[in-house]
Write a protein that holds these residues in place. Structure first.
Motif, mmCIF file in Angstrom:
data_model
loop_
_atom_site.group_PDB
_atom_site.id
_atom_site.type_symbol
_atom_site.label_atom_id
_atom_site.label_comp_id
_atom_site.label_asym_id
_atom_site.label_seq_id
_atom_site.Cartn_x
_atom_site.Cartn_y
_atom_site.Cartn_z
ATOM 1 N N HIS A 1 0.246 95.750 41.994
ATOM 2 C CA HIS A 1 1.387 94.846 41.838
ATOM 3 C C HIS A 1 2.372 95.030 42.970
ATOM 4 C CE1 HIS A 1 5.503 93.932 40.221
ATOM 5 N NE2 HIS A 1 4.896 92.773 40.119
ATOM 6 N N GLY B 1 7.874 94.492 33.819
ATOM 7 C CA GLY B 1 6.484 94.345 34.239
ATOM 8 C C GLY B 1 5.887 95.689 34.599
ATOM 9 N N MET B 2 5.203 95.759 35.730
ATOM 10 C CA MET B 2 4.576 97.015 36.154
ATOM 11 C C MET B 2 5.515 97.891 36.972
ATOM 12 S SD MET B 2 0.532 96.217 36.740
ATOM 13 C CE MET B 2 0.601 94.669 37.622
ATOM 14 N N ASP C 1 6.294 93.496 26.738
ATOM 15 C CA ASP C 1 4.920 93.996 26.725
ATOM 16 C C ASP C 1 4.937 95.522 26.760
ATOM 17 O OD1 ASP C 1 2.300 94.729 27.206
ATOM 18 O OD2 ASP C 1 1.932 93.157 28.685
ATOM 19 N N LEU D 1 0.006 91.481 35.339
ATOM 20 C CA LEU D 1 -0.675 92.359 34.379
ATOM 21 C C LEU D 1 -1.431 91.516 33.366
ATOM 22 C CD1 LEU D 1 -1.229 95.094 33.018
ATOM 23 C CD2 LEU D 1 0.927 94.824 31.797
ATOM 24 N N GLN D 2 -0.791 90.477 32.837
ATOM 25 C CA GLN D 2 -1.467 89.635 31.861
ATOM 26 C C GLN D 2 -2.594 88.822 32.500
ATOM 27 O OE1 GLN D 2 2.220 89.275 31.685
ATOM 28 N NE2 GLN D 2 2.278 90.824 30.094
ATOM 29 N N ALA E 1 4.961 101.020 33.915
ATOM 30 C CA ALA E 1 6.183 101.207 34.708
ATOM 31 C C ALA E 1 6.665 102.650 34.626
ATOM 32 C CB ALA E 1 7.272 100.259 34.219
ATOM 33 N N ARG F 1 -6.592 90.701 28.144
ATOM 34 C CA ARG F 1 -5.415 89.984 27.660
ATOM 35 C C ARG F 1 -5.706 88.508 27.405
ATOM 36 N NH1 ARG F 1 -0.785 93.097 28.300
ATOM 37 N NH2 ARG F 1 0.092 91.578 26.855
ATOM 38 N N SER G 1 3.402 87.719 34.135
ATOM 39 C CA SER G 1 3.135 88.921 34.915
ATOM 40 C C SER G 1 1.680 88.965 35.364
ATOM 41 C CB SER G 1 3.445 90.165 34.064
ATOM 42 O OG SER G 1 2.920 91.332 34.665
ATOM 43 N N GLN H 1 2.571 97.627 26.921
ATOM 44 C CA GLN H 1 1.626 98.156 27.900
ATOM 45 C C GLN H 1 2.256 98.170 29.292
ATOM 46 O OE1 GLN H 1 -2.005 95.898 28.297
ATOM 47 N NE2 GLN H 1 -3.093 97.580 29.267
ATOM 48 N N ALA H 2 3.006 97.123 29.607
ATOM 49 C CA ALA H 2 3.689 97.065 30.905
ATOM 50 C C ALA H 2 4.711 98.184 31.022
ATOM 51 C CB ALA H 2 4.364 95.710 31.079
ATOM 52 N N ASP I 1 11.032 95.157 28.657
ATOM 53 C CA ASP I 1 9.887 94.248 28.744
ATOM 54 C C ASP I 1 9.359 93.996 27.341
ATOM 55 O OD1 ASP I 1 8.105 93.318 31.372
ATOM 56 O OD2 ASP I 1 7.020 93.187 29.465
#
Length: 203
Positions: A9, A38-39, A61, A113-114, A68, A120, A111, A63-64, A59
Motif C-alpha cells: 500500500h 486503512g493499512m 475494518d 486492502l478490500q 496498521a 473480501r 481501500s 483487519q485494516a 477504521d
C-alpha cells in the motif's frame, strides 16, 4: 500477503498531506486523527515525521487496524486504534479522552486492502465468495442481500449506489438465477450481469 506492507500500500499524495498538516502538527503534544486508517500508510509517515505527535487511528475494518498497528511498529505506543467510522470522530475522541484534534485526515474511497484480498469478495477480477463488507466483523454479506432482497430492492440498490442504467434487467437476472441456485460468488454475479446486458452495452 508476503510482501512488506510498504509495497502492498502506497499512500496517496503523502508529501502533500504532510506539508499541509505540518504547521498544525508542529505544536507540542499535537493530536493527529487518521479517520480512514486503512493499512496505515499516512499514519506511519506522520508518526515517523513528527516524533512528538499523538494519534488516533480510526477504521471500520478491524483487519485494516491490525495491519496498521503492525506497520507503525514501536510508534504504536503513541497511537490509539479504534474500530469505528469517520463520522464518529467526536464520540471516539470523547471515549479516548481527547477534547479535540490538531489535524484530521480522511482518505475517502475503497481501500486497496478490500480490493486486493480475494477473501473480501470485492473484486470481479478473481472468483471469490460475495462478501463485500467494509467491516467484516458483522452485517450482511453481498451474497445474503442477493439471496433475500426483492427484485424491486435489488433494482433500487443497483440504481442508487451503482448508478446502473440497466439495474432492472440485472435485478431480474439475479432473481431468475437464484431460483435455480444460490448466487454466492463473484464469477456467478459477473455471468448474470453479462447475460442481462444488451450486446451494445457490453461493447
Amino acid at each position: 500477503m508476503d510482501r512488506p506492507l510498504e509495497e502492498l500500500h502506497t499512500p496517496v499524495m503523502l508529501e502533500e498531506c504532510l506539508d499541509a498538516m505540518r504547521p498544525a502538527l508542529a505544536a507540542p503534544d499535537a493530536l493527529y486523527v487518521d479517520a480512514t486508517t486503512g493499512m496505515g500508510g499516512h499514519l506511519s509517515a506522520v508518526l515517523r515525521e513528527f516524533p512528538h505527535v499523538r494519534a488516533v487511528a480510526i477504521d471500520r475494518d478491524p483487519q485494516a487496524l491490525e495491519i496498521a498497528r503492525t506497520r507503525v511498529g514501536a510508534d504504536a505506543a503513541r497511537c490509539r486504534f479504534v474500530h469505528a467510522t469517520y463520522d464518529e470522530i467526536p464520540r471516539v475522541l470523547d471515549e479516548v479522552g481527547y477534547v479535540g484534534a490538531d489535524a484530521i485526515l480522511m482518505d475517502l474511497g475503497v481501500s486497496s486492502l478490500q480490493l486486493d484480498m480475494r477473501s473480501r469478495g470485492f473484486s470481479y477480477a478473481r472468483d471469490a465468495h460475495l462478501d463485500m463488507r467494509m467491516d467484516s466483523s458483522g452485517g450482511r454479506t453481498a451474497a445474503d442481500i442477493l439471496a433475500t432482497a426483492s427484485q424491486a430492492e435489488l433494482t433500487r440498490i443497483l440504481r442508487t449506489y451503482g448508478e446502473e442504467r440497466f439495474a432492472p434487467k440485472i435485478a431480474a437476472g439475479i432473481v431468475a438465477a437464484r431460483d435455480e441456485a444460490p448466487v454466492e460468488t463473484s464469477a456467478q454475479l459477473v455471468q448474470i450481469i453479462r447475460s442481462s446486458l444488451p450486446q451494445a452495452a457490453m461493447r
